[in-house]
Design a protein around this motif. Structure first.
Motif, PDB file in Angstrom:
ATOM      1  N   ALA A  78       1.005  -1.368  -0.054  1.00 40.15           N
ATOM      2  CA  ALA A  78      -0.005   0.012  -0.149  1.00 40.15           C
ATOM      3  C   ALA A  78       0.793   1.169   0.140  1.00 40.15           C
ATOM      4  O   ALA A  78       0.627   2.194   1.007  1.00 40.15           O
ATOM      5  CB  ALA A  78      -0.956  -0.005   1.096  1.00 40.15           C
ATOM      6  N   VAL A  79       1.744   1.401  -0.855  1.00 41.03           N
ATOM      7  CA  VAL A  79       2.567   2.547  -0.972  1.00 41.03           C
ATOM      8  C   VAL A  79       2.285   3.581  -1.944  1.00 41.03           C
ATOM      9  O   VAL A  79       2.584   4.526  -2.177  1.00 41.03           O
ATOM     10  CB  VAL A  79       3.971   2.229  -1.533  1.00 41.03           C
ATOM     11  N   HIS A  80       1.165   3.345  -2.829  1.00 42.16           N
ATOM     12  CA  HIS A  80       0.518   4.315  -3.948  1.00 42.16           C
ATOM     13  C   HIS A  80      -0.565   4.710  -3.337  1.00 42.16           C
ATOM     14  O   HIS A  80      -1.302   4.477  -2.401  1.00 42.16           O
ATOM     15  CB  HIS A  80       0.402   3.424  -5.251  1.00 42.16           C
ATOM     16  N   PRO A  81      -1.146   5.985  -4.080  1.00 43.06           N
ATOM     17  CA  PRO A  81      -2.071   6.833  -3.664  1.00 43.06           C
ATOM     18  C   PRO A  81      -3.237   5.738  -3.612  1.00 43.06           C
ATOM     19  O   PRO A  81      -4.374   6.084  -2.791  1.00 43.06           O
ATOM     20  CB  PRO A  81      -2.163   7.903  -4.501  1.00 43.06           C
ATOM     21  N   ASN A  82      -3.507   4.874  -4.607  1.00 38.06           N
ATOM     22  CA  ASN A  82      -4.849   4.083  -4.568  1.00 38.06           C
ATOM     23  C   ASN A  82      -4.484   2.729  -3.831  1.00 38.06           C
ATOM     24  O   ASN A  82      -5.188   1.897  -3.778  1.00 38.06           O
ATOM     25  CB  ASN A  82      -4.973   3.837  -6.070  1.00 38.06           C
ATOM     26  N   MET A  83      -3.523   2.809  -2.659  1.00 37.09           N
ATOM     27  CA  MET A  83      -3.362   1.843  -1.725  1.00 37.09           C
ATOM     28  C   MET A  83      -2.843   0.557  -2.275  1.00 37.09           C
ATOM     29  O   MET A  83      -2.936  -0.679  -1.677  1.00 37.09           O
ATOM     30  CB  MET A  83      -4.646   1.522  -0.964  1.00 37.09           C
ATOM     31  N   ARG A  84      -2.550   0.624  -3.482  1.00 37.49           N
ATOM     32  CA  ARG A  84      -1.688  -0.502  -4.079  1.00 37.49           C
ATOM     33  C   ARG A  84      -0.348  -0.807  -3.688  1.00 37.49           C
ATOM     34  O   ARG A  84       0.295   0.176  -3.508  1.00 37.49           O
ATOM     35  CB  ARG A  84      -1.785  -0.581  -5.918  1.00 37.49           C
ATOM     36  N   GLY A  85       0.070  -1.937  -3.752  1.00 44.50           N
ATOM     37  CA  GLY A  85       1.528  -2.274  -3.484  1.00 44.50           C
ATOM     38  C   GLY A  85       2.463  -1.971  -4.836  1.00 44.50           C
ATOM     39  O   GLY A  85       2.053  -1.736  -5.862  1.00 44.50           O
ATOM     40  N   HIS A  86       3.756  -2.300  -4.350  1.00 43.83           N
ATOM     41  CA  HIS A  86       4.872  -2.202  -5.496  1.00 43.83           C
ATOM     42  C   HIS A  86       5.531  -3.459  -5.522  1.00 43.83           C
ATOM     43  O   HIS A  86       6.168  -3.835  -4.381  1.00 43.83           O
ATOM     44  CB  HIS A  86       5.682  -1.017  -5.297  1.00 43.83           C
ATOM     45  N   SER A  87       5.714  -4.211  -6.767  1.00 42.03           N
ATOM     46  CA  SER A  87       6.681  -5.318  -6.742  1.00 42.03           C
ATOM     47  C   SER A  87       8.148  -4.941  -7.197  1.00 42.03           C
ATOM     48  O   SER A  87       8.143  -4.024  -8.197  1.00 42.03           O
ATOM     49  CB  SER A  87       5.945  -6.229  -7.530  1.00 42.03           C
ATOM     50  N   GLY A  88       9.011  -5.733  -6.945  1.00 43.40           N
ATOM     51  CA  GLY A  88      10.487  -5.540  -7.505  1.00 43.40           C
ATOM     52  C   GLY A  88      11.323  -6.543  -7.051  1.00 43.40           C
ATOM     53  O   GLY A  88      11.029  -7.365  -6.097  1.00 43.40           O
ATOM     54  N   GLY A  89      12.397  -6.677  -8.007  1.00 41.83           N
ATOM     55  CA  GLY A  89      13.129  -7.815  -7.828  1.00 41.83           C
ATOM     56  C   GLY A  89      14.083  -7.947  -9.209  1.00 41.83           C
ATOM     57  O   GLY A  89      14.034  -7.089  -9.977  1.00 41.83           O
ATOM     58  N   GLY A  90      15.138  -9.087  -9.040  1.00 52.19           N
ATOM     59  CA  GLY A  90      15.716  -9.188 -10.039  1.00 52.19           C
ATOM     60  C   GLY A  90      16.658 -10.419 -10.189  1.00 52.19           C
ATOM     61  O   GLY A  90      16.472 -11.406  -9.330  1.00 52.19           O
TER      62      GLY A  90
END
Length: 290
Positions: A78-90
């Motif tokens: 919940a890091v975005h204004p619409n309370m959606r998450g963010h995925s990251g990796g490599g």
């Protein structure tokens, strides 16, 4: 807005080609190209200054010959204004990250555990395709490891329906797919402590020593390190009660003691009054009514 859009597009090209260490900043700036404000321009200038000051930083990619594909995947809740998450990796084959991704999630989640599952599912196509591609090229893949720092998410992904409950059944299709890939041997799930989770670099802005540590591993300045055992628990399993000082109003064994200058009614109905000179006064028997 047009100039902002052009500059972000140029830096996005640099990120995809030679500077994966800027993927998190670019992932945010690309969402602001339509209506950038003053703060967005400040962040863009800050990123440009960082690129200029580190323009000699090389991207070194090499494989160590172990035949093990290592993925670090993380997600922010919940890091975005619409309370959606963010995925990251490599992905790393030994030195440097040839595949890096930092993207906004497509659905809302109800907990950080679900958020981690969605993040792992976002990377599953790339994880499976990379293994199949390497095998098609004639390389023998010994293992395909997916590092995650959420033990609850790993439990759900490994056990599937056996670890499901009412709070998680609405996303079963996602971790059931991961469970099938685990049972088929296409991917292995391994826990990684947060301090060694390189995927954390792609989900949130880090600072200081942790930023430089992960950046150097992503750029290949130093080889990607395997996760450590995590932080040890205080005391190493031994009790430290003898070292603890009793708080005000409590004895060392945890029982309550009456404070100075206050009335204390015990279970037996005795009212005790302590004076300032710590001399107990006479005890008065109080009759308890039902």
């Amino acid at each position: 807005a047009v100039e902002f859009h052009n500059l972000v597009a140029k830096m996005l090209h640099a990120t995809k080609r030679a500077r994966p260490d800027t993927c998190t900043a670019i992932a945010f700036l690309t969402t602001r190209v339509r209506a950038p404000d003053k703060d967005d321009w400040t962040k863009l200038v800050h990123l440009m200054k960082y690129l200029r000051s580190t323009r000699t930083l090389p991207l070194i990619l090499s494989a160590n010959g172990s035949g093990i594909l290592k993925w670090w995947v993380d997600a922010s809740f919940a890091v975005h204004p619409n309370m959606r998450g963010h995925s990251g990796g490599g992905l790393s084959l030994g030195r440097g990250f040839p595949i890096v991704s930092s993207t906004k999630q497509k659905l809302n989640t109800r907990s950080s555990t679900e958020n981690e599952i969605v993040g792992a599912d976002d990377f599953m196509p790339a994880i499976c395709w990379t293994r199949y591609f390497m095998e098609a090229q004639g390389y023998q893949v010994q293992d395909n490891i997916l590092f995650q720092d959420n033990k609850s998410a790993i439990l759900l992904e490994k056990n599937g329906k056996a670890s499901s409950s009412k709070r998680t059944k609405h996303i079963n299709i996602r971790y059931f797919f991961i469970t099938d890939r685990v049972k088929a041997g296409d991917v292995s799930l391994v826990w990684c402590p947060t301090g060694d989770m390189i995927g954390d670099f792609m989900t949130k802005p880090l600072q200081g020593a942790l930023f430089r540590k992960f950046r150097d591993q992503i750029m290949g300045v130093i080889p990607a390190r395997d996760p450590g055992p995590g932080k040890p628990k205080p005391g190493n399993g031994k009790s430290d009660t003898n070292k603890l000082k009793p708080r005000k109003g409590k004895r060392a064994n945890g029982s309550l003691v009456p404070l100075e200058g206050r009335h204390h009614r015990s279970v037996l109905g005795v009212v005790t009054k302590r004076s300032k000179d710590r001399r107990p006064s006479t005890h008065t028997r109080v009759r308890m009514t039902p």
